[in-house]
Design an enzyme around this catalytic site. Structure first.
Site, PDB file in Angstrom:
ATOM      1  N   SER A 133     -31.469 -14.797  11.344  1.00 57.02           N
ATOM      2  CA  SER A 133     -30.976 -16.159  11.128  1.00 57.02           C
ATOM      3  C   SER A 133     -29.479 -16.073  10.872  1.00 57.02           C
ATOM      4  CB  SER A 133     -31.672 -16.771   9.905  1.00 57.02           C
ATOM      5  OG  SER A 133     -31.023 -17.956   9.478  1.00 57.02           O
ATOM      6  N   TYR A 146     -35.153 -16.308   0.549  1.00 58.12           N
ATOM      7  CA  TYR A 146     -35.114 -16.361   2.015  1.00 58.12           C
ATOM      8  C   TYR A 146     -33.922 -15.571   2.557  1.00 58.12           C
ATOM      9  CZ  TYR A 146     -34.323 -18.113   6.717  1.00 58.12           C
ATOM     10  OH  TYR A 146     -34.097 -18.201   8.070  1.00 58.12           O
TER      11      TYR A 146
END
Length: 272
Positions: A133, A146
């Site tokens: 990401s 995360y």
């Protein structure tokens, strides 16, 4: 010439599902893997093999890889896409949930990689795509666990790349920005849930509201774009080591390179 075999984790929705379709269209024998096999009937209808996989369960991972190897004799491409975003203040998120986040986003990815490598080394060919990401390069409010997993995926992939290169295996990191999936809605729900009646509730609800607004808007990149990127990466002779793609990805990472950490914090707080 024998077709290449691709295994995609987290193929029941979003980037994983679109990648399965993309690789099928590019001539691969494709196995789409996920816990929710009932969500992949549309893939089956397209001639894509579907298989049950839980990346937090050792037996499930071993069985998945062994079944494909028994049928096809090889796995040429692994797309480690399974993952989710667990948001909440570090103080609020239960350690059980934190461990699950790491288990899914990092350890599951690592174990699947271990399982396919013997076959790839034997064939002196392989493409391992780790879906990270832009959150592996930058950070957002209340995304501690995360982002920890995605930063870890980045470092893991760099080390892996050097280890397996002599065996003809490429390691490719895909770093999506904002993608039009349910990811942000789920993350916002988790954020609200763990913040109830806590010290961070007001700020967390504001961030959750902004996440929902973003993920129900029209600015985000379609998952098909990420699938096309992956399709290109696994078919070129010498892929890039990283593909930064999707809404906000390049501008956000660029801002991180030119501003100090504290200045970047202020920018993030303004939009979250």
């Amino acid at each position: 010439m024998k077709k290449k075999v691709a295994l995609i984790t987290g193929a029941s929705a979003g980037i994983g599902k679109e990648t399965a379709i993309e690789l099928k269209n590019r001539g691969f024998i494709v196995y789409g893997a996920a816990r929710r096999t009932e969500k992949m009937k549309d893939l089956s209808d397209l001639g894509i093999h579907t298989i049950s996989l839980d990346v937090t369960n050792e037996e499930s991972m071993v069985n998945c890889v062994n079944e494909i190897l028994e049928k096809e004799g090889q796995i040429d491409v692994l797309v480690n896409n399974a993952g989710y975003g667990s948001y909440g203040a570090v103080e609020d998120v239960p350690m059980e949930e934190a461990r699950r986040q790491v288990e899914v986003n990092l350890f599951g990815l690592a174990r699947m990689t271990q399982l396919v490598l013997p076959s790839m080394r034997k064939n002196q060919f392989g493409k391992i795509v780790n879906v990270s990401s832009m959150g592996g390069k930058v950070w957002t409010s209340f995304g501690g666990w995360y982002h920890a997993t995605k930063f870890a995926v980045e470092g893991f992939s760099d080390c892996l790349r050097m280890e397996v290169e002599p065996f003809g295996i490429d390691v490719i990191v895909v770093e999506p920005g904002g993608i039009a999936t349910d990811w942000g809605i789920i993350a916002a729900e988790n954020l609200r849930k763990v913040s109830v009646d806590g010290a961070y509730e007001k700020a967390a609800n504001k961030s959750a509201d902004n996440m929902v607004k973003t993920y129900t808007g029209t600015l985000l990149t379609k998952p098909e774009a990420i699938a096309r990127c992956i399709g290109k990466a696994v078919t070129v002779k010498r892929p890039k080591t990283r593909y930064l793609i999707g809404f906000g990805a390049k501008p956000m990472v660029f801002l991180k390179t030119i501003f100090s950490d504290r200045m970047f914090d202020k920018i993030i707080k303004r939009f979250s």
